[in-house]
Design an enzyme around this catalytic site. Structure first.
Site, PDB file in Angstrom:
ATOM      1  N   GLU A 145       0.515 -12.839  12.757  1.00 29.22           N
ATOM      2  CA  GLU A 145       1.319 -11.771  13.242  1.00 29.22           C
ATOM      3  C   GLU A 145       1.110 -10.516  12.457  1.00 29.22           C
ATOM      4  O   GLU A 145       1.388 -10.864  11.326  1.00 29.22           O
ATOM      5  CB  GLU A 145       2.759 -12.003  13.581  1.00 29.22           C
ATOM      6  CG  GLU A 145       2.695 -13.254  14.844  1.00 29.22           C
ATOM      7  CD  GLU A 145       2.126 -12.769  16.036  1.00 29.22           C
ATOM      8  OE1 GLU A 145       2.311 -11.645  16.550  1.00 29.22           O
ATOM      9  OE2 GLU A 145       1.928 -13.578  17.008  1.00 29.22           O
TER      10      GLU A 145
ATOM     11  N   HIS B 232       2.399   3.098  -9.116  1.00 29.33           N
ATOM     12  CA  HIS B 232       2.357   1.720  -9.308  1.00 29.33           C
ATOM     13  C   HIS B 232       3.437   1.238  -9.997  1.00 29.33           C
ATOM     14  O   HIS B 232       3.956  -0.081  -9.833  1.00 29.33           O
ATOM     15  CB  HIS B 232       1.083   1.617 -10.037  1.00 29.33           C
ATOM     16  CG  HIS B 232      -0.318   1.861  -9.404  1.00 29.33           C
ATOM     17  ND1 HIS B 232      -0.391   1.522  -7.906  1.00 29.33           N
ATOM     18  CD2 HIS B 232      -1.432   2.457  -9.797  1.00 29.33           C
ATOM     19  CE1 HIS B 232      -1.397   2.154  -7.470  1.00 29.33           C
ATOM     20  NE2 HIS B 232      -2.208   2.776  -8.875  1.00 29.33           N
TER      21      HIS B 232
ATOM     22  N   ASP C 160       0.875  -1.245  -0.170  1.00 30.28           N
ATOM     23  CA  ASP C 160      -0.087  -0.013   0.151  1.00 30.28           C
ATOM     24  C   ASP C 160       0.889   1.255  -0.048  1.00 30.28           C
ATOM     25  O   ASP C 160       1.987   1.300   0.605  1.00 30.28           O
ATOM     26  CB  ASP C 160      -0.849  -0.151   1.095  1.00 30.28           C
ATOM     27  CG  ASP C 160      -2.235   0.903   0.884  1.00 30.28           C
ATOM     28  OD1 ASP C 160      -2.452   1.305  -0.063  1.00 30.28           O
ATOM     29  OD2 ASP C 160      -2.843   1.172   2.115  1.00 30.28           O
ATOM     30  N   GLY C 161       0.308   2.443  -0.621  1.00 29.65           N
ATOM     31  CA  GLY C 161       0.830   3.596  -0.595  1.00 29.65           C
ATOM     32  C   GLY C 161       1.614   3.972  -1.959  1.00 29.65           C
ATOM     33  O   GLY C 161       2.267   5.097  -1.847  1.00 29.65           O
ATOM     34  N   ASN C 162       1.297   3.470  -3.012  1.00 29.53           N
ATOM     35  CA  ASN C 162       1.678   3.952  -4.177  1.00 29.53           C
ATOM     36  C   ASN C 162       1.267   5.281  -4.670  1.00 29.53           C
ATOM     37  O   ASN C 162       2.085   6.155  -5.204  1.00 29.53           O
ATOM     38  CB  ASN C 162       1.235   2.892  -5.630  1.00 29.53           C
ATOM     39  CG  ASN C 162       1.843   1.484  -5.191  1.00 29.53           C
ATOM     40  OD1 ASN C 162       2.696   1.102  -4.278  1.00 29.53           O
ATOM     41  ND2 ASN C 162       1.390   0.562  -5.961  1.00 29.53           N
ATOM     42  N   GLY C 163       0.149   5.385  -4.475  1.00 30.18           N
ATOM     43  CA  GLY C 163      -0.557   6.863  -4.766  1.00 30.18           C
ATOM     44  C   GLY C 163       0.023   7.875  -4.116  1.00 30.18           C
ATOM     45  O   GLY C 163       0.219   8.820  -4.481  1.00 30.18           O
ATOM     46  N   ARG C 164       0.345   7.540  -2.508  1.00 30.35           N
ATOM     47  CA  ARG C 164       0.880   8.717  -1.704  1.00 30.35           C
ATOM     48  C   ARG C 164       2.340   8.993  -2.209  1.00 30.35           C
ATOM     49  O   ARG C 164       2.804  10.109  -2.429  1.00 30.35           O
ATOM     50  CB  ARG C 164       0.688   8.406  -0.190  1.00 30.35           C
ATOM     51  CG  ARG C 164      -0.714   8.726   0.302  1.00 30.35           C
ATOM     52  CD  ARG C 164      -0.912   7.855   1.395  1.00 30.35           C
ATOM     53  NE  ARG C 164      -1.177   6.551   1.080  1.00 30.35           N
ATOM     54  CZ  ARG C 164      -1.365   5.547   2.325  1.00 30.35           C
ATOM     55  NH1 ARG C 164      -1.352   6.106   3.311  1.00 30.35           N
ATOM     56  NH2 ARG C 164      -1.881   4.442   1.815  1.00 30.35           N
TER      57      ARG C 164
ATOM     58  N   SER D  62      -7.580  -5.480  -5.203  1.00 31.93           N
ATOM     59  CA  SER D  62      -8.924  -5.846  -4.324  1.00 31.93           C
ATOM     60  C   SER D  62     -10.189  -5.568  -5.263  1.00 31.93           C
ATOM     61  O   SER D  62     -10.291  -5.092  -6.027  1.00 31.93           O
ATOM     62  CB  SER D  62      -8.821  -5.226  -3.157  1.00 31.93           C
ATOM     63  OG  SER D  62      -9.521  -3.974  -3.350  1.00 31.93           O
TER      64      SER D  62
ATOM     65  N   LEU E  74       9.791 -20.951  -4.392  1.00 29.45           N
ATOM     66  CA  LEU E  74       8.910 -20.045  -3.650  1.00 29.45           C
ATOM     67  C   LEU E  74       7.728 -19.984  -4.583  1.00 29.45           C
ATOM     68  O   LEU E  74       7.704 -20.047  -5.784  1.00 29.45           O
ATOM     69  CB  LEU E  74       9.408 -18.702  -3.862  1.00 29.45           C
ATOM     70  CG  LEU E  74       8.487 -17.629  -3.110  1.00 29.45           C
ATOM     71  CD1 LEU E  74       8.614 -17.609  -1.811  1.00 29.45           C
ATOM     72  CD2 LEU E  74       9.210 -16.108  -3.823  1.00 29.45           C
TER      73      LEU E  74
ATOM     74  N   SER F 134      -8.269  -4.567   5.124  1.00 28.64           N
ATOM     75  CA  SER F 134      -8.824  -4.386   3.973  1.00 28.64           C
ATOM     76  C   SER F 134      -9.270  -5.618   3.144  1.00 28.64           C
ATOM     77  O   SER F 134      -8.985  -5.827   2.047  1.00 28.64           O
ATOM     78  CB  SER F 134      -7.777  -3.201   2.948  1.00 28.64           C
ATOM     79  OG  SER F 134      -7.557  -2.053   3.458  1.00 28.64           O
TER      80      SER F 134
END
Ligand code: IPE
Ligand code: IPE
Ligand code: MG
Length: 256
Positions: free
Chosen positions: A213, A47, A30-34, A75, A141, A202
């Protein structure tokens, strides 16, 4: 894959206990826009820079021997964003897959998805199917992309599937529910990381994160690097996981 000697050495050099590396880490990126706004740029610019952080997270996870990495990329609610942003995100997904799939496969990464993939544009579905197919035998992975995903969507789907199978109410239990979720066969995440300083879930993996955790960092996703991943790991290793039992008996406690 078992942890290799290199993974164990890397953990030790970082002051981490190689025996307490989570098998599954989930990240809300989260936080790409800011991040973009801080630079006077469009949200899409943020992004695009977030892709480097995805690479860092994968590298960090693989160095330490994390076996499953789930990334919340889009999402169900993100469909409510402006069409230009949604289109740009979908194009970014296709372009990145085209560019990176060979390297993922060379590194032993298996790409998987959870979410309502059928709702994505057909170009995305095609690239995803190709990437999943060409990496299906990789075992270092599992990189699980949550796309058009929300936990409530997933639970509704699971309930529909169970009803369609003719299951009787007395046959329903937590294991059966887990088996009908899109994460069936994947262990629940022990650690969830959310960037950008937001302290909420979210609609992400609500069932699977019953005892996970949480590590919250104010770092914005495009700034996230391996060091931030190690920091989350340190935080995790300092937690006392109890699962509702007592600290010294937690290994015997069953999660119902
Ligand atoms: C996360 O960054 C990426 C997606 C949700 C697709 P945001 O786009 O939510 O960035 P902020 O939270 O507005 O800064
Ligand atoms: C969560 O981030 C979804 C993804 C990272 C893909 P959002 O930015 O969409 O979540 P809210 O709106 O802040 O809760
Ligand atoms: Mg956001």
């Amino acid at each position: 894959m078992e942890q290799s000697k290199a993974m164990v050495d890397r953990c030790v050099s970082l002051g981490l206990d190689p025996n307490r590396i989570p098998k599954h880490v989930a990240i809300i990126m989260d936080g790409n826009g800011r991040w973009a706004k801080d630079r006077g740029e469009s949200r899409v610019f943020g992004h695009m820079h977030g892709v480097d952080s995805v690479r860092s997270a994968i590298e960090g996870a693989m160095e330490l021997g994390v076996r499953y990495l789930t990334l919340y990329a889009f999402s169900t609610e993100n469909w409510n964003r402006p069409k230009e942003e949604v289109d740009a995100l979908m194009n970014l997904l296709v372009d990145t897959l085209l560019r990176e799939v060979k390297e993922l496969s060379d590194k032993g990464v298996r790409l998987r998805t959870i979410g309502d993939v059928a709702s994505l544009p057909s170009s995305c579905q095609e690239q995803l199917a190709l990437a999943e197919k060409s990496t299906e035998n990789e075992t270092n992975l599992d990189l699980i992309l949550a796309l058009s995903y929300s936990s409530k969507w997933e639970m509704v789907e699971a309930i529909r599937k169970m009803i369609a199978s003719g299951i009787r109410s007395e046959e329903i239990n937590p294991e059966v529910i887990s088996e009908n979720l899109s994460t069936h066969g994947i262990p629940d995440p022990e650690l969830m990381i959310r960037t950008s300083g937001e302290h909420r879930i979210s609609n992400f993996l609500l069932w699977q994160m019953a005892y996970t955790e949480f590590h919250f960092t104010s770092v914005l996703w495009p700034d996230f690097r391996k060091e931030n991943f190690y920091e989350a790991m340190h935080d995790f290793q300092h937690r006392e996981r109890r699962f509702g039992g007592l600290a010294d008996t937690n290994h015997n406690v069953q999660i119902q």
